[in-house]
Motif scaffolding. Structure first.
Motif, PDB file in Angstrom:
ATOM      1  N   MET A 299       0.847  -1.177   0.000  1.00 28.47           N
ATOM      2  CA  MET A 299       0.000   0.000   0.000  1.00 28.47           C
ATOM      3  C   MET A 299       0.894   1.243   0.000  1.00 28.47           C
ATOM      4  O   MET A 299       1.906   1.287   0.652  1.00 28.47           O
ATOM      5  CB  MET A 299      -0.910  -0.022   1.222  1.00 28.47           C
ATOM      6  N   SER A 300       0.451   2.249  -0.736  1.00 29.01           N
ATOM      7  CA  SER A 300       1.265   3.463  -0.852  1.00 29.01           C
ATOM      8  C   SER A 300       0.980   4.423   0.283  1.00 29.01           C
ATOM      9  O   SER A 300      -0.012   4.328   0.975  1.00 29.01           O
ATOM     10  CB  SER A 300       0.975   4.142  -2.187  1.00 29.01           C
ATOM     11  N   ASP A 301       1.866   5.352   0.439  1.00 30.65           N
ATOM     12  CA  ASP A 301       1.729   6.405   1.427  1.00 30.65           C
ATOM     13  C   ASP A 301       1.215   7.645   0.715  1.00 30.65           C
ATOM     14  O   ASP A 301       1.871   8.153  -0.184  1.00 30.65           O
ATOM     15  CB  ASP A 301       3.092   6.661   2.067  1.00 30.65           C
ATOM     16  N   GLN A 302       0.036   8.130   1.105  1.00 30.15           N
ATOM     17  CA  GLN A 302      -0.571   9.302   0.458  1.00 30.15           C
ATOM     18  C   GLN A 302       0.366  10.504   0.443  1.00 30.15           C
ATOM     19  O   GLN A 302       0.317  11.308  -0.471  1.00 30.15           O
ATOM     20  CB  GLN A 302      -1.871   9.678   1.166  1.00 30.15           C
ATOM     21  N   ARG A 303       1.237  10.622   1.441  1.00 31.33           N
ATOM     22  CA  ARG A 303       2.141  11.777   1.496  1.00 31.33           C
ATOM     23  C   ARG A 303       3.137  11.762   0.351  1.00 31.33           C
ATOM     24  O   ARG A 303       3.668  12.796  -0.022  1.00 31.33           O
ATOM     25  CB  ARG A 303       2.867  11.829   2.830  1.00 31.33           C
ATOM     26  N   ASN A 304       3.412  10.605  -0.210  1.00 30.56           N
ATOM     27  CA  ASN A 304       4.357  10.491  -1.314  1.00 30.56           C
ATOM     28  C   ASN A 304       3.680  10.524  -2.672  1.00 30.56           C
ATOM     29  O   ASN A 304       4.353  10.422  -3.694  1.00 30.56           O
ATOM     30  CB  ASN A 304       5.158   9.192  -1.190  1.00 30.56           C
ATOM     31  N   LEU A 305       2.367  10.636  -2.693  1.00 28.15           N
ATOM     32  CA  LEU A 305       1.615  10.626  -3.939  1.00 28.15           C
ATOM     33  C   LEU A 305       1.729  11.982  -4.613  1.00 28.15           C
ATOM     34  O   LEU A 305       1.372  13.007  -4.043  1.00 28.15           O
ATOM     35  CB  LEU A 305       0.144  10.290  -3.660  1.00 28.15           C
ATOM     36  N   GLY A 306       2.261  11.972  -5.834  1.00 31.76           N
ATOM     37  CA  GLY A 306       2.355  13.194  -6.621  1.00 31.76           C
ATOM     38  C   GLY A 306       1.192  13.278  -7.596  1.00 31.76           C
ATOM     39  O   GLY A 306       0.493  12.297  -7.853  1.00 31.76           O
ATOM     40  N   LEU A 307       0.987  14.453  -8.137  1.00 30.38           N
ATOM     41  CA  LEU A 307      -0.071  14.670  -9.113  1.00 30.38           C
ATOM     42  C   LEU A 307       0.492  15.600 -10.168  1.00 30.38           C
ATOM     43  O   LEU A 307       1.051  16.652  -9.833  1.00 30.38           O
ATOM     44  CB  LEU A 307      -1.284  15.303  -8.417  1.00 30.38           C
ATOM     45  N   ARG A 308       0.394  15.186 -11.418  1.00 36.37           N
ATOM     46  CA  ARG A 308       0.905  16.033 -12.488  1.00 36.37           C
ATOM     47  C   ARG A 308       0.009  15.936 -13.709  1.00 36.37           C
ATOM     48  O   ARG A 308      -0.704  14.970 -13.901  1.00 36.37           O
ATOM     49  CB  ARG A 308       2.340  15.654 -12.844  1.00 36.37           C
ATOM     50  N   ARG A 309       0.083  16.977 -14.511  1.00 32.06           N
ATOM     51  CA  ARG A 309      -0.629  16.985 -15.776  1.00 32.06           C
ATOM     52  C   ARG A 309      -0.012  15.935 -16.696  1.00 32.06           C
ATOM     53  O   ARG A 309       1.201  15.762 -16.718  1.00 32.06           O
ATOM     54  CB  ARG A 309      -0.483  18.355 -16.429  1.00 32.06           C
ATOM     55  N   GLY A 310      -0.852  15.257 -17.441  1.00 32.39           N
ATOM     56  CA  GLY A 310      -0.368  14.283 -18.407  1.00 32.39           C
ATOM     57  C   GLY A 310      -0.289  14.893 -19.792  1.00 32.39           C
ATOM     58  O   GLY A 310      -0.850  15.957 -20.050  1.00 32.39           O
ATOM     59  N   GLY A 311       0.393  14.193 -20.674  1.00 32.82           N
ATOM     60  CA  GLY A 311       0.541  14.653 -22.044  1.00 32.82           C
ATOM     61  C   GLY A 311       0.809  13.491 -22.979  1.00 32.82           C
ATOM     62  O   GLY A 311       0.727  12.318 -22.581  1.00 32.82           O
ATOM     63  N   PRO A 312       1.130  13.790 -24.229  1.00 32.89           N
ATOM     64  CA  PRO A 312       1.304  12.755 -25.245  1.00 32.89           C
ATOM     65  C   PRO A 312       2.294  11.655 -24.873  1.00 32.89           C
ATOM     66  O   PRO A 312       2.116  10.500 -25.267  1.00 32.89           O
ATOM     67  CB  PRO A 312       1.794  13.541 -26.468  1.00 32.89           C
ATOM     68  N   ALA A 313       3.299  11.967 -24.106  1.00 32.65           N
ATOM     69  CA  ALA A 313       4.294  10.955 -23.726  1.00 32.65           C
ATOM     70  C   ALA A 313       3.734   9.937 -22.734  1.00 32.65           C
ATOM     71  O   ALA A 313       4.399   8.937 -22.435  1.00 32.65           O
ATOM     72  CB  ALA A 313       5.526  11.637 -23.129  1.00 32.65           C
ATOM     73  N   ASP A 314       2.518  10.160 -22.222  1.00 32.77           N
ATOM     74  CA  ASP A 314       1.948   9.292 -21.192  1.00 32.77           C
ATOM     75  C   ASP A 314       0.975   8.239 -21.722  1.00 32.77           C
ATOM     76  O   ASP A 314       0.379   7.506 -20.938  1.00 32.77           O
ATOM     77  CB  ASP A 314       1.249  10.144 -20.134  1.00 32.77           C
ATOM     78  N   ALA A 315       0.814   8.131 -23.031  1.00 35.03           N
ATOM     79  CA  ALA A 315      -0.128   7.148 -23.585  1.00 35.03           C
ATOM     80  C   ALA A 315       0.230   5.734 -23.146  1.00 35.03           C
ATOM     81  O   ALA A 315      -0.652   4.959 -22.765  1.00 35.03           O
ATOM     82  CB  ALA A 315      -0.184   7.254 -25.101  1.00 35.03           C
ATOM     83  N   ALA A 316       1.504   5.383 -23.167  1.00 35.30           N
ATOM     84  CA  ALA A 316       1.917   4.032 -22.768  1.00 35.30           C
ATOM     85  C   ALA A 316       1.597   3.774 -21.293  1.00 35.30           C
ATOM     86  O   ALA A 316       1.199   2.665 -20.925  1.00 35.30           O
ATOM     87  CB  ALA A 316       3.410   3.820 -23.037  1.00 35.30           C
ATOM     88  N   ALA A 317       1.754   4.785 -20.456  1.00 36.91           N
ATOM     89  CA  ALA A 317       1.444   4.621 -19.029  1.00 36.91           C
ATOM     90  C   ALA A 317      -0.051   4.381 -18.821  1.00 36.91           C
ATOM     91  O   ALA A 317      -0.444   3.533 -18.006  1.00 36.91           O
ATOM     92  CB  ALA A 317       1.898   5.844 -18.245  1.00 36.91           C
TER      93      ALA A 317
END
Length: 177
Positions: free
Chosen positions: A1-19
């Protein structure tokens, strides 16, 4: 289980299709292992031309946000206009087109954090209505999950799929204070 404090949030773009496709592949495998193939089937999204085109559209459309842990995408949110298969809203809204999280972090609050971000985006645009649709088949667990996130089920719908079983869906709304 992850730690919410380490959770980042970023805008996605064309390079993120594979993800995005990787998140789908993992979710499809996870659902399939549990006999829950009605939502997205059994074929990996990364080999499905329709899903590949959809991921590319999402990554270039300006509404993609990624949750990350150590710079690794563990969730994706796409917001924008409602899809054409759901009843239209009667007032301005922000629509959640996609919410998906890494199954190896299930229960860590990633989906809830992404929905909170969608609510922040809606408020920032002066909107007080957030809508989403989801798969309503099997035991309805996904609908209940959205209800636990503060959404209310409104309009059930069905997407007819030639050569396959119809896809049962549910629209849910959340009023933003």
């Amino acid at each position: 289980m992850s730690d919410q404090r380490n959770l980042g949030l970023r805008r996605g773009g064309p390079a993120d299709a594979a993800a995005v496709l990787r998140l789908f592949d993992d979710a499809i495998a996870w659902l399939g292992a549990r006999g829950r193939t009605g939502q997205w089937g059994t074929a990996p999204a990364s080999t499905d031309t329709r899903r590949i085109a959809q991921a590319e559209a999402w990554t270039t459309g300006g509404g993609l946000w990624l949750a990350t842990l150590d710079d690794r995408p563990v969730g994706a949110l796409v917001v924008g206009a409602a899809t054409d298969y759901v009843p239209p809203a009667t007032e301005p809204e922000l629509y959640v087109n996609l919410l998906i999280t890494a199954r190896d972090h299930a229960g860590a609050g990633i989906g809830a954090r992404l929905l909170a971000h969608a609510a922040e985006l809606a408020r920032g645009r002066g909107l007080d209505l957030l809508r989403v649709d989801c798969y309503a088949g099997d035991d309805g667990a996904l609908v209940r999950w959205y209800e636990r996130q503060g959404f209310t089920a409104t309009d059930p719908f069905t997407v007819e799929r030639p050569g396959r079983d119809p896809w049962p869906g549910q629209v849910l709304v959340r009023r933003l204070p």
